[in-house]
Scaffold this active site. Sequence first.
Site, PDB file in Angstrom:
ATOM      1  N   GLY A  33      67.421 -18.321  39.227  1.00 59.56           N
ATOM      2  CA  GLY A  33      67.394 -19.498  40.091  1.00 59.56           C
ATOM      3  C   GLY A  33      65.995 -19.861  40.556  1.00 59.56           C
ATOM      4  O   GLY A  33      65.718 -21.028  40.806  1.00 59.56           O
ATOM      5  N   PHE A  34      65.148 -18.865  40.647  1.00 62.18           N
ATOM      6  CA  PHE A  34      63.810 -19.122  41.191  1.00 62.18           C
ATOM      7  C   PHE A  34      62.777 -18.237  40.496  1.00 62.18           C
ATOM      8  O   PHE A  34      63.070 -17.079  40.181  1.00 62.18           O
ATOM      9  CB  PHE A  34      63.774 -18.842  42.696  1.00 62.18           C
ATOM     10  CG  PHE A  34      64.769 -19.679  43.453  1.00 62.18           C
ATOM     11  CD1 PHE A  34      64.421 -20.956  43.902  1.00 62.18           C
ATOM     12  CD2 PHE A  34      66.058 -19.222  43.675  1.00 62.18           C
ATOM     13  CE1 PHE A  34      65.354 -21.745  44.564  1.00 62.18           C
ATOM     14  CE2 PHE A  34      66.994 -20.003  44.342  1.00 62.18           C
ATOM     15  CZ  PHE A  34      66.641 -21.267  44.791  1.00 62.18           C
ATOM     16  N   GLY A  35      61.596 -18.787  40.296  1.00 63.42           N
ATOM     17  CA  GLY A  35      60.485 -17.975  39.826  1.00 63.42           C
ATOM     18  C   GLY A  35      59.885 -17.192  40.984  1.00 63.42           C
ATOM     19  O   GLY A  35      60.243 -17.412  42.146  1.00 63.42           O
ATOM     20  N   GLY A  36      58.995 -16.280  40.657  1.00 67.43           N
ATOM     21  CA  GLY A  36      58.216 -15.593  41.680  1.00 67.43           C
ATOM     22  C   GLY A  36      58.955 -14.526  42.459  1.00 67.43           C
ATOM     23  O   GLY A  36      58.490 -14.114  43.519  1.00 67.43           O
ATOM     24  N   HIS A  85      59.276 -20.458  27.140  1.00 67.43           N
ATOM     25  CA  HIS A  85      60.588 -20.249  27.755  1.00 67.43           C
ATOM     26  C   HIS A  85      60.868 -21.421  28.690  1.00 67.43           C
ATOM     27  O   HIS A  85      60.054 -21.754  29.556  1.00 67.43           O
ATOM     28  CB  HIS A  85      60.572 -18.925  28.521  1.00 67.43           C
ATOM     29  CG  HIS A  85      61.875 -18.525  29.119  1.00 67.43           C
ATOM     30  ND1 HIS A  85      62.863 -17.880  28.405  1.00 67.43           N
ATOM     31  CD2 HIS A  85      62.351 -18.657  30.388  1.00 67.43           C
ATOM     32  CE1 HIS A  85      63.893 -17.640  29.199  1.00 67.43           C
ATOM     33  NE2 HIS A  85      63.621 -18.099  30.411  1.00 67.43           N
ATOM     34  N   ASP A  90      63.484 -22.945  31.409  1.00 64.09           N
ATOM     35  CA  ASP A  90      64.562 -22.583  32.328  1.00 64.09           C
ATOM     36  C   ASP A  90      65.332 -23.813  32.767  1.00 64.09           C
ATOM     37  O   ASP A  90      64.796 -24.665  33.477  1.00 64.09           O
ATOM     38  CB  ASP A  90      63.977 -21.887  33.561  1.00 64.09           C
ATOM     39  CG  ASP A  90      63.577 -20.467  33.244  1.00 64.09           C
ATOM     40  OD1 ASP A  90      64.430 -19.711  32.755  1.00 64.09           O
ATOM     41  OD2 ASP A  90      62.402 -20.124  33.472  1.00 64.09           O
ATOM     42  N   MET A 133      68.308 -25.212  34.978  1.00 60.47           N
ATOM     43  CA  MET A 133      69.143 -24.858  36.139  1.00 60.47           C
ATOM     44  C   MET A 133      69.933 -26.082  36.581  1.00 60.47           C
ATOM     45  O   MET A 133      69.360 -27.164  36.698  1.00 60.47           O
ATOM     46  CB  MET A 133      68.257 -24.378  37.280  1.00 60.47           C
ATOM     47  CG  MET A 133      67.387 -23.197  36.888  1.00 60.47           C
ATOM     48  SD  MET A 133      66.270 -22.785  38.225  1.00 60.47           S
ATOM     49  CE  MET A 133      65.443 -21.356  37.527  1.00 60.47           C
ATOM     50  N   ASP A 184      63.428 -10.983  31.731  1.00 59.58           N
ATOM     51  CA  ASP A 184      63.064 -12.231  32.414  1.00 59.58           C
ATOM     52  C   ASP A 184      63.189 -12.032  33.918  1.00 59.58           C
ATOM     53  O   ASP A 184      64.283 -11.758  34.424  1.00 59.58           O
ATOM     54  CB  ASP A 184      64.022 -13.334  31.919  1.00 59.58           C
ATOM     55  CG  ASP A 184      63.712 -14.712  32.491  1.00 59.58           C
ATOM     56  OD1 ASP A 184      62.671 -14.871  33.157  1.00 59.58           O
ATOM     57  OD2 ASP A 184      64.519 -15.622  32.247  1.00 59.58           O
ATOM     58  N   GLY A 185      62.062 -12.193  34.607  1.00 56.31           N
ATOM     59  CA  GLY A 185      62.058 -12.129  36.071  1.00 56.31           C
ATOM     60  C   GLY A 185      61.133 -11.041  36.587  1.00 56.31           C
ATOM     61  O   GLY A 185      61.354  -9.855  36.321  1.00 56.31           O
ATOM     62  N   GLY A 186      60.082 -11.457  37.255  1.00 55.65           N
ATOM     63  CA  GLY A 186      59.158 -10.489  37.851  1.00 55.65           C
ATOM     64  C   GLY A 186      58.359  -9.695  36.834  1.00 55.65           C
ATOM     65  O   GLY A 186      57.905  -8.583  37.128  1.00 55.65           O
ATOM     66  N   MET A 209      68.376  -9.941  32.624  1.00 56.69           N
ATOM     67  CA  MET A 209      67.728 -10.572  33.781  1.00 56.69           C
ATOM     68  C   MET A 209      67.254  -9.473  34.737  1.00 56.69           C
ATOM     69  O   MET A 209      68.033  -8.617  35.155  1.00 56.69           O
ATOM     70  CB  MET A 209      68.707 -11.496  34.518  1.00 56.69           C
ATOM     71  CG  MET A 209      69.067 -12.787  33.777  1.00 56.69           C
ATOM     72  SD  MET A 209      67.658 -13.804  33.305  1.00 56.69           S
ATOM     73  CE  MET A 209      66.928 -14.186  34.900  1.00 56.69           C
ATOM     74  N   GLY A 233      56.676 -15.981  34.097  1.00 62.98           N
ATOM     75  CA  GLY A 233      56.267 -17.249  34.678  1.00 62.98           C
ATOM     76  C   GLY A 233      55.048 -17.078  35.549  1.00 62.98           C
ATOM     77  O   GLY A 233      53.912 -17.335  35.142  1.00 62.98           O
ATOM     78  N   HIS A 288      66.756 -21.396  28.157  1.00 61.22           N
ATOM     79  CA  HIS A 288      67.606 -20.509  28.963  1.00 61.22           C
ATOM     80  C   HIS A 288      68.513 -21.372  29.836  1.00 61.22           C
ATOM     81  O   HIS A 288      68.071 -21.960  30.824  1.00 61.22           O
ATOM     82  CB  HIS A 288      66.677 -19.615  29.810  1.00 61.22           C
ATOM     83  CG  HIS A 288      67.396 -18.652  30.695  1.00 61.22           C
ATOM     84  ND1 HIS A 288      66.735 -17.892  31.640  1.00 61.22           N
ATOM     85  CD2 HIS A 288      68.709 -18.290  30.779  1.00 61.22           C
ATOM     86  CE1 HIS A 288      67.611 -17.120  32.274  1.00 61.22           C
ATOM     87  NE2 HIS A 288      68.811 -17.350  31.779  1.00 61.22           N
ATOM     88  N   MET A 298      70.906 -21.743  32.505  1.00 63.40           N
ATOM     89  CA  MET A 298      71.557 -21.186  33.703  1.00 63.40           C
ATOM     90  C   MET A 298      72.469 -22.281  34.230  1.00 63.40           C
ATOM     91  O   MET A 298      72.186 -22.936  35.250  1.00 63.40           O
ATOM     92  CB  MET A 298      70.488 -20.784  34.726  1.00 63.40           C
ATOM     93  CG  MET A 298      69.724 -19.542  34.323  1.00 63.40           C
ATOM     94  SD  MET A 298      68.149 -19.413  35.180  1.00 63.40           S
ATOM     95  CE  MET A 298      67.148 -20.414  34.115  1.00 63.40           C
ATOM     96  N   SER A 345      56.959 -18.826  30.924  1.00 63.54           N
ATOM     97  CA  SER A 345      58.040 -19.669  31.440  1.00 63.54           C
ATOM     98  C   SER A 345      57.448 -20.907  32.104  1.00 63.54           C
ATOM     99  O   SER A 345      56.734 -20.812  33.112  1.00 63.54           O
ATOM    100  CB  SER A 345      58.875 -18.870  32.446  1.00 63.54           C
ATOM    101  OG  SER A 345      59.744 -19.748  33.108  1.00 63.54           O
TER     102      SER A 345
END
Length: 221
Positions: free
Chosen positions: A140-143, A31, A33, A35, A173-175, A135, A195, A64, A66, A6
């Site tokens: 909304g946020f990486g990390g 990927h 993102d 937003m 997607d996410g973590g 998801m 990401g 993606h 969002m 990402s």
Amino acid sequence: MIIAPSLLASNQACFGAAAERAGRSGADWLHLDIMDGHFVPNISFGPQVVKAIRPLTKLFFDVHLMCSKPEILVEPFANAGADEMIIHVELGEQIPSLIQKIKSLGKKVGLAVNPPTPIAAILPYLDQIDLLLVMTVNPGFGGQEFIREGLPKIQQAATWRREKNLSYRISVDGGINHSTGGDCARAGADTFVAGTSLFGSRNLKSAVAKLRQSVSQASTR
Ligand code: DX5
Ligand code: ZN
């Protein structure tokens, strides 16, 4: 198994270099993102950035969205070089026309489901999509930390795919890192967006290889 770094997690002063690096890393997709500061409480980048990095890599562009109003964005992103556009099932009644619009632009279409939304929301569209995105953080946020409640959704998506003889990809997607990615692969995921664990590592190529190895070993397919 598709590995999709990402771009959001790369150094944003150097998007072009990051896209080139991803292209040389052994990853399959990039990927992207998007937003809008409304559907999610953050703003990322728009079609001009996608257009600018498009010539720098041959990677498949997984966009993606969002965004609350994808209807005004799908054409600009298609023209900018998106290969697939993912919209959120939370948009409700707009979904059928958005799916048609993305398909009419000759692009693949994905449908994403946020952590609080039941996976059943996707059910009416299963035979119309190329990818189902579970998801595993609130977007909304990486990390952010991986939300384990995504795992049964992946299992359900895999069960439906088998029972209905469909072929959509199941993405997460996410973590995602080599450990949570392995858990998702065991549940039935085949497409892994990451990401922080990829762009945050010193060696992107070896991070991609490590993620690919753990998800391949864990896969039940
Ligand atoms: C979250 C985005 C993700 C994000 C993932 O809103 O949709 O694609 O970049 O980042 P990590 O892997 O850091 O959780
Ligand atoms: Zn994403």
